[in-house]
Design an enzyme around this catalytic site. Structure first.
Site, PDB file in Angstrom:
ATOM      1  N   GLN A  34       4.181  -4.758 -33.724  1.00  0.00           N
ATOM      2  CA  GLN A  34       3.646  -4.206 -32.479  1.00  0.00           C
ATOM      3  C   GLN A  34       3.807  -2.689 -32.413  1.00  0.00           C
ATOM      4  O   GLN A  34       4.547  -2.097 -33.194  1.00  0.00           O
ATOM      5  CB  GLN A  34       4.360  -4.849 -31.282  1.00  0.00           C
ATOM      6  CG  GLN A  34       5.883  -4.785 -31.369  1.00  0.00           C
ATOM      7  CD  GLN A  34       6.585  -5.948 -30.688  1.00  0.00           C
ATOM      8  OE1 GLN A  34       5.967  -6.715 -29.956  1.00  0.00           O
ATOM      9  NE2 GLN A  34       7.881  -6.088 -30.917  1.00  0.00           N
ATOM     10  N   TYR A  64      15.543  -8.212 -13.778  1.00  0.00           N
ATOM     11  CA  TYR A  64      15.086  -9.165 -14.793  1.00  0.00           C
ATOM     12  C   TYR A  64      16.251  -9.674 -15.652  1.00  0.00           C
ATOM     13  O   TYR A  64      16.491 -10.882 -15.740  1.00  0.00           O
ATOM     14  CB  TYR A  64      14.029  -8.486 -15.665  1.00  0.00           C
ATOM     15  CG  TYR A  64      13.533  -9.338 -16.806  1.00  0.00           C
ATOM     16  CD1 TYR A  64      12.591 -10.336 -16.598  1.00  0.00           C
ATOM     17  CD2 TYR A  64      14.017  -9.155 -18.100  1.00  0.00           C
ATOM     18  CE1 TYR A  64      12.133 -11.119 -17.657  1.00  0.00           C
ATOM     19  CE2 TYR A  64      13.569  -9.942 -19.156  1.00  0.00           C
ATOM     20  CZ  TYR A  64      12.626 -10.912 -18.924  1.00  0.00           C
ATOM     21  OH  TYR A  64      12.183 -11.689 -19.969  1.00  0.00           O
ATOM     22  N   ASP A  89      16.341  -5.284 -26.852  1.00  0.00           N
ATOM     23  CA  ASP A  89      16.895  -4.126 -26.150  1.00  0.00           C
ATOM     24  C   ASP A  89      18.385  -4.281 -25.894  1.00  0.00           C
ATOM     25  O   ASP A  89      19.081  -3.300 -25.677  1.00  0.00           O
ATOM     26  CB  ASP A  89      16.142  -3.940 -24.825  1.00  0.00           C
ATOM     27  CG  ASP A  89      16.065  -5.238 -24.043  1.00  0.00           C
ATOM     28  OD1 ASP A  89      17.019  -5.550 -23.325  1.00  0.00           O
ATOM     29  OD2 ASP A  89      15.063  -5.973 -24.181  1.00  0.00           O
ATOM     30  N   GLU A 109      15.858 -11.791 -32.702  1.00  0.00           N
ATOM     31  CA  GLU A 109      14.794 -10.843 -32.310  1.00  0.00           C
ATOM     32  C   GLU A 109      13.938 -10.592 -33.544  1.00  0.00           C
ATOM     33  O   GLU A 109      14.463 -10.368 -34.635  1.00  0.00           O
ATOM     34  CB  GLU A 109      15.439  -9.554 -31.778  1.00  0.00           C
ATOM     35  CG  GLU A 109      14.544  -8.321 -31.777  1.00  0.00           C
ATOM     36  CD  GLU A 109      13.341  -8.401 -30.838  1.00  0.00           C
ATOM     37  OE1 GLU A 109      13.522  -8.683 -29.648  1.00  0.00           O
ATOM     38  OE2 GLU A 109      12.206  -8.163 -31.324  1.00  0.00           O
ATOM     39  N   ALA A 141      11.679 -16.376 -33.978  1.00  0.00           N
ATOM     40  CA  ALA A 141      12.440 -17.399 -33.265  1.00  0.00           C
ATOM     41  C   ALA A 141      11.966 -18.817 -33.598  1.00  0.00           C
ATOM     42  O   ALA A 141      12.749 -19.767 -33.565  1.00  0.00           O
ATOM     43  CB  ALA A 141      12.325 -17.161 -31.769  1.00  0.00           C
ATOM     44  N   ASP A 159      13.993 -14.545 -23.799  1.00  0.00           N
ATOM     45  CA  ASP A 159      13.583 -13.269 -23.211  1.00  0.00           C
ATOM     46  C   ASP A 159      12.480 -12.721 -24.108  1.00  0.00           C
ATOM     47  O   ASP A 159      12.683 -11.809 -24.894  1.00  0.00           O
ATOM     48  CB  ASP A 159      14.793 -12.328 -23.202  1.00  0.00           C
ATOM     49  CG  ASP A 159      14.432 -10.918 -22.756  1.00  0.00           C
ATOM     50  OD1 ASP A 159      13.383 -10.755 -22.110  1.00  0.00           O
ATOM     51  OD2 ASP A 159      15.191  -9.994 -23.075  1.00  0.00           O
TER      52      ASP A 159
HETATM   53  N1  AAT Z   1      14.421  -7.601 -22.047  1.00  0.00           N
HETATM   54  C1  AAT Z   1      13.183  -6.926 -22.123  1.00  0.00           C
HETATM   55  C2  AAT Z   1      12.051  -7.704 -22.021  1.00  0.00           C
HETATM   56  C3  AAT Z   1      11.282  -8.295 -22.923  1.00  0.00           C
HETATM   57  S1  AAT Z   1      11.444  -7.939 -24.554  1.00  0.00           S
HETATM   58  C4  AAT Z   1      10.744  -9.230 -25.472  1.00  0.00           C
HETATM   59  C5  AAT Z   1      11.175  -9.188 -26.923  1.00  0.00           C
HETATM   60  O1  AAT Z   1      10.735 -10.399 -27.565  1.00  0.00           O
HETATM   61  C6  AAT Z   1      10.599  -8.034 -27.764  1.00  0.00           C
HETATM   62  O2  AAT Z   1      11.642  -7.247 -28.265  1.00  0.00           O
HETATM   63  C7  AAT Z   1       9.834  -8.752 -28.900  1.00  0.00           C
HETATM   64  O3  AAT Z   1       9.908  -8.065 -30.134  1.00  0.00           O
HETATM   65  C8  AAT Z   1      10.540 -10.103 -28.933  1.00  0.00           C
HETATM   66  N2  AAT Z   1       9.765 -11.197 -29.556  1.00  0.00           N
HETATM   67  C9  AAT Z   1       8.437 -11.456 -29.416  1.00  0.00           C
HETATM   68  N3  AAT Z   1       8.077 -12.506 -30.160  1.00  0.00           N
HETATM   69  C10 AAT Z   1       9.196 -12.955 -30.799  1.00  0.00           C
HETATM   70  C11 AAT Z   1       9.447 -14.014 -31.722  1.00  0.00           C
HETATM   71  N4  AAT Z   1       8.466 -14.816 -32.135  1.00  0.00           N
HETATM   72  N5  AAT Z   1      10.719 -14.173 -32.176  1.00  0.00           N
HETATM   73  C12 AAT Z   1      11.719 -13.357 -31.758  1.00  0.00           C
HETATM   74  N6  AAT Z   1      11.529 -12.336 -30.880  1.00  0.00           N
HETATM   75  C13 AAT Z   1      10.281 -12.124 -30.409  1.00  0.00           C
HETATM   76  C14 AAT Z   1      10.285  -9.245 -22.348  1.00  0.00           C
HETATM   77  C15 AAT Z   1       9.520  -8.654 -21.216  1.00  0.00           C
HETATM   78  C16 AAT Z   1       8.546  -9.590 -20.587  1.00  0.00           C
HETATM   79  C17 AAT Z   1       7.354  -8.850 -20.063  1.00  0.00           C
HETATM   80  C18 AAT Z   1       6.472  -9.728 -19.263  1.00  0.00           C
HETATM   81  N7  AAT Z   1       5.202  -9.116 -18.956  1.00  0.00           N
END
Ligand code: AAT
Length: 277
Positions: A34, A64, A89, A109, A141, A159
């Protein structure tokens, strides 16, 4: 004009857009997964954006991260093994680490760049990685949960970003099956579950998948996050069959946890009263 058309065209919220004034762009980069952007806004502090979508801001991240963490962890007595999905994060880790009963915190992550960038620009969130109970796994994940041992976790917190891009499979039935398998009986899941104003069908689908998958209680909760589209975001709370879980009344209230709010690390949003609103 072309960029304005694009601006209102996100398939997750077609026809609408929120805006924040950019004071300064602090970081711009691209990972395998991304586009990552950090900017200083004029009213919400620093902002983390992935693929054009706001993930968190300094000002409202508490609403959140605290809710997605304490809703599940305060619903079960003495949580010990916790898994966080996404959350690179570190904010959810920071919240989980307030619970002294917790012995191990796995985090999976997908994007190392998110972790690195947050260490530079959001130290009050990435502080969560410094807890010695944390074990970081960088990877998808879906794969992680496929290989996770059965019946292990007391709580799993998903998350994750919106289901376009790397998080697509995280709202599908096979993923929820692997989560249920990884939870111990009576273990709980809290899953980021979008906005009730924008994603009624997605939420209905997730609810029906979860009611089928988790035989204990399944509830929808929500909180106010002004910088997320429509200003609110929801959570799916699910309990696996086993010891009964009542999500409406916390059995493990945050106010009774020793050391949960140390000086300088106060909880800014969550408490038992907010929870029961
Ligand atoms: N805490 C902050 C909010 C988030 S971050 C979501 C995280 O999920 C990102 O760092 C992304 O890289 C991770 N992520 C996405 N897909 C996967 C995956 N398949 N496996 C592991 N990690 C993943 C979420 C905010 C929500 C916003 C709503 N509009």
């Amino acid at each position: 004009k072309a960029s304005k058309v694009q601006y209102y065209n996100n398939p997750m919220w077609p026809g609408e857009a929120n805006s924040l004034k950019v004071e300064k762009i602090l970081y711009q980069g691209k990972s395998l997964y991304q586009e990552v952007l950090v900017f200083e806004s004029s009213t919400y502090g620093k902002v983390l954006v992935l693929d054009g979508i706001v993930q968190l801001t300094d000002k409202d991240e508490c609403a959140y991260q605290e809710m997605i963490t304490h809703l599940p962890l305060c619903s079960i007595p003495s949580p010990k093994k916790v898994l966080v999905i996404g959350g690179g994060d570190g904010g959810v880790l920071r919240e989980v680490s307030r619970h002294s009963s917790v012995e191990s915190i796995d985090i999976c992550e997908i994007d190392q760049l998110v972790i690195d960038v947050c260490k530079d620009f959001f130290p009050h969130l990435s502080v969560g990685f410094q807890d010695p109970r944390v074990q970081l796994h960088v990877g998808d994940a879906v794969e992680f949960l496929r290989n996770a041992p059965e019946g292990t976790y007391d709580a799993i917190i998903v998350d994750s970003s919106d289901p376009i891009g790397p998080a697509q499979e995280l709202v599908e039935k096979p993923f929820f099956d692997t989560i249920a398998r990884a939870l111990r009986p009576g273990g709980v899941l809290c899953n980021q579950a979008e906005s009730m104003w924008l994603h009624t069908h997605l939420i209905q689908d997730m609810l029906s998948i979860c009611r089928e998958t988790f035989k204990g209680s399944v509830r929808y909760a929500w909180t106010s996050v002004p910088t997320y589209p429509s200003g609110v975001i929801g959570f799916l709370l699910c309990a696996k069959e086993g010891p009964l879980v009542n999500f409406l009344t916390p059995i493990n209230p945050i106010e009774k946890l020793e050391g949960a709010t140390k000086a300088g690390r106060e909880i800014r949003f969550y408490n038992s009263e907010v929870r029961s609103l």
